[in-house]
Design a protein around this motif. Sequence first.
Motif, PDB file in Angstrom:
ATOM      1  N   ARG A 284      54.751 122.509  34.315  1.00 55.44           N
ATOM      2  CA  ARG A 284      55.331 122.881  35.610  1.00 55.44           C
ATOM      3  C   ARG A 284      56.800 122.484  35.700  1.00 55.44           C
ATOM      4  O   ARG A 284      57.582 123.144  36.383  1.00 55.44           O
TER       5      ARG A 284
ATOM      6  N   TRP B 168      46.217 110.434  40.226  1.00 55.13           N
ATOM      7  CA  TRP B 168      47.644 110.454  40.580  1.00 55.13           C
ATOM      8  C   TRP B 168      47.816 110.724  42.069  1.00 55.13           C
ATOM      9  O   TRP B 168      48.696 110.132  42.725  1.00 55.13           O
TER      10      TRP B 168
ATOM     11  N   GLN C 200      55.352 117.883  31.597  1.00 53.75           N
ATOM     12  CA  GLN C 200      54.383 118.800  32.192  1.00 53.75           C
ATOM     13  C   GLN C 200      54.932 120.224  32.200  1.00 53.75           C
ATOM     14  O   GLN C 200      56.109 120.441  32.493  1.00 53.75           O
TER      15      GLN C 200
ATOM     16  N   ARG D 282      57.068 111.519  31.450  1.00 55.24           N
ATOM     17  CA  ARG D 282      55.739 112.091  31.683  1.00 55.24           C
ATOM     18  C   ARG D 282      55.825 113.304  32.608  1.00 55.24           C
ATOM     19  O   ARG D 282      55.093 114.281  32.431  1.00 55.24           O
TER      20      ARG D 282
ATOM     21  N   ASP E 120      54.628 114.022  41.775  1.00 51.38           N
ATOM     22  CA  ASP E 120      54.910 115.032  40.752  1.00 51.38           C
ATOM     23  C   ASP E 120      53.768 115.151  39.762  1.00 51.38           C
ATOM     24  O   ASP E 120      53.353 116.264  39.397  1.00 51.38           O
ATOM     25  N   MET E 121      53.242 114.024  39.314  1.00 49.52           N
ATOM     26  CA  MET E 121      52.156 114.061  38.338  1.00 49.52           C
ATOM     27  C   MET E 121      50.889 114.659  38.947  1.00 49.52           C
ATOM     28  O   MET E 121      50.157 115.401  38.280  1.00 49.52           O
TER      29      MET E 121
ATOM     30  N   ARG F  39      50.772 116.908  41.343  1.00 48.98           N
ATOM     31  CA  ARG F  39      50.967 118.350  41.491  1.00 48.98           C
ATOM     32  C   ARG F  39      50.922 119.063  40.151  1.00 48.98           C
ATOM     33  O   ARG F  39      50.427 120.197  40.051  1.00 48.98           O
ATOM     34  N   ALA F  40      51.440 118.429  39.137  1.00 48.46           N
ATOM     35  CA  ALA F  40      51.526 119.084  37.838  1.00 48.46           C
ATOM     36  C   ALA F  40      50.200 119.066  37.088  1.00 48.46           C
ATOM     37  O   ALA F  40      49.923 119.979  36.302  1.00 48.46           O
ATOM     38  N   THR F  41      49.392 118.033  37.312  1.00 51.04           N
ATOM     39  CA  THR F  41      48.153 117.887  36.535  1.00 51.04           C
ATOM     40  C   THR F  41      46.889 118.150  37.339  1.00 51.04           C
ATOM     41  O   THR F  41      45.834 118.419  36.751  1.00 51.04           O
ATOM     42  N   GLY F  42      46.978 118.033  38.671  1.00 51.92           N
ATOM     43  CA  GLY F  42      45.774 118.144  39.485  1.00 51.92           C
ATOM     44  C   GLY F  42      44.872 116.931  39.383  1.00 51.92           C
ATOM     45  O   GLY F  42      43.752 116.937  39.891  1.00 51.92           O
ATOM     46  N   ASP F  43      45.364 115.862  38.777  1.00 52.60           N
ATOM     47  CA  ASP F  43      44.585 114.647  38.574  1.00 52.60           C
ATOM     48  C   ASP F  43      44.432 113.895  39.891  1.00 52.60           C
ATOM     49  O   ASP F  43      45.422 113.503  40.519  1.00 52.60           O
TER      50      ASP F  43
END
Length: 567
Positions: free
Chosen positions: A28, A374, A26, A22, A364-365, A367-371
């Motif tokens: 990123r 996470w 991403q 996952r 990591d998730m 930072r990569a998704t802005g979710d």
Amino acid sequence: MGFRAPVSEYLFLLDHVLGYDRVAAQPRFAEAGRDTAAAVLEEAGRLASEVLAPLQRPGDLTPARLQDGQVVTSPGFAGGYRAIAEGGWVGIAAGTEAGGMGLPVSLSMAVGEMMAGACLSLQLCPLLSQGQIEALEHHGSEALKALYLPRLVSGEWTGTMCLTEPQAGSDVGALTTRAEPAGDGSHRITGQKIYITWGDHDMAENICHLVLARLPDGGPGTKGISLFLVPKFLPDADGAPGAANAVTTVSLEHKLGLHGSPTAVLQFEAAQGWLVGAPHKGMAAMFTMMNNARLGVAMQGVGIAEAALQAAGAYAAERRQGETPEPGESAIQGHADLRRMLAEMQADTFAARAIALSCAVAIDMARATGDAAWAARAALLTPVAKSFGTETGMRVAETGVQVHGGMGVIEETGAAQFCRDVRVTAIYEGTNGIQAMDLAGRKLGDGGKAAFGLIDEIQDAAGSLRGRHPDLAGPVWDAAEGLREATERMLAAGLTDRFAVAAPYLRGFARVLGGWHHLQAGAAEEARLPLARFYIRRMLPEAGPLLAQAGLGAADLYAVRPPGRTV
């Protein structure tokens, strides 16, 4: 047998337990696919095993020392640090614009663990630099980032974190270090800081201190604190280290362990520094660095656990003593109690590593998704990972001494050094008691949303595996339900009542997470089923009485008179 970096363990976790795919999916982290991850871990593992591990004992036997006002590091440490810097490992997760690799935190933490297991005293130096890099990336001015980040990322310069003062330990708001505006955009910093890890050394051209201090208009407590970057040598017009700043190394601490890591008392006498972030918002900026460091410290605990496990396993496979019940086995590893100790060490090391790396994947998730979900998961897991990882390091190291028997207290075996080196990890970067309070207080401040979401995920996974592994999935599901009920009781209690049971709640939380990850591992690979079965049958049940304490409150605790109290 020397230390062997556990590269295969990390690849298994990334592939089969933590869903690294996952992260790699991403945009990123498009350049950080599985092949890249394997290559990075293999190369870092070689460095840890072949270059850093031989420095473990020299660092203990020949500590860093202060000589004529200059710190002289342990034999071989400068060469080891150069290998880390020249390999680009300081900037493994730093932005590519400053020369970093831009790789996921999950890989950075894996690399950090392997280096910590090889030589924790030396690994502390790049860890502090990595935290400073992240703080500057988020809060530094463009001018500060342009000047300092490339040099920190390359390892030419190193970083420190200067919070603690003689009268202000965990109570950072009690600090008295002052910052006076100089009229030229800089400030003059005056005060003393203690417990400064790698606060002075001879391995890099410059040392950059992030210092918490109070401006003249800064109010009391933590809300009035600002953060400043104070270099040991003031950069000249070309950015090279120039005149010495007014920073003096007063002394080095004589510590229980980590002898190769110089822990300095630093005196700042109107030293020139530059504001990082907004005035009076220093704690927010420093927490960027501290949160990175807390997960890094969790990995230090796991690294020491791994090293102690390897040493104990090698000794138990060679030492002959008495009759064993196992046919054909003459080494002490054939004795039932030795087998129990080694299995507990192995099972907890796996659990602590999986919990910490799960936190890194969540970072990591986020930072990569802005979710936000996470980010909440990462925040929830950070205190659990830090506390359980370091406690596992201490427990496994202590058990390793027991496995060695009388030889465990003989320094030449190295078993005792693991105990001495790892002990402080439960104290620095926020004591484990503070981590438990953080979990029970701030991290449940969302009404338990993040915690319940994680519990739902565990129960869904366990439910899906009931058909294949009912003897393992059922207990994991039940333990997660016990965690849910304990969390509900915590949420119904006041803060003092929560804090009174925060430590057992955190430990019970970690036990459940460990059961989940062992279940995932056993389901993915049949060879891992025996260890998963051992953990779930013999260690996961500890969660029950730990979590049962949630809701007991604080009255009985405060009814006990502390030793030494006269009134």
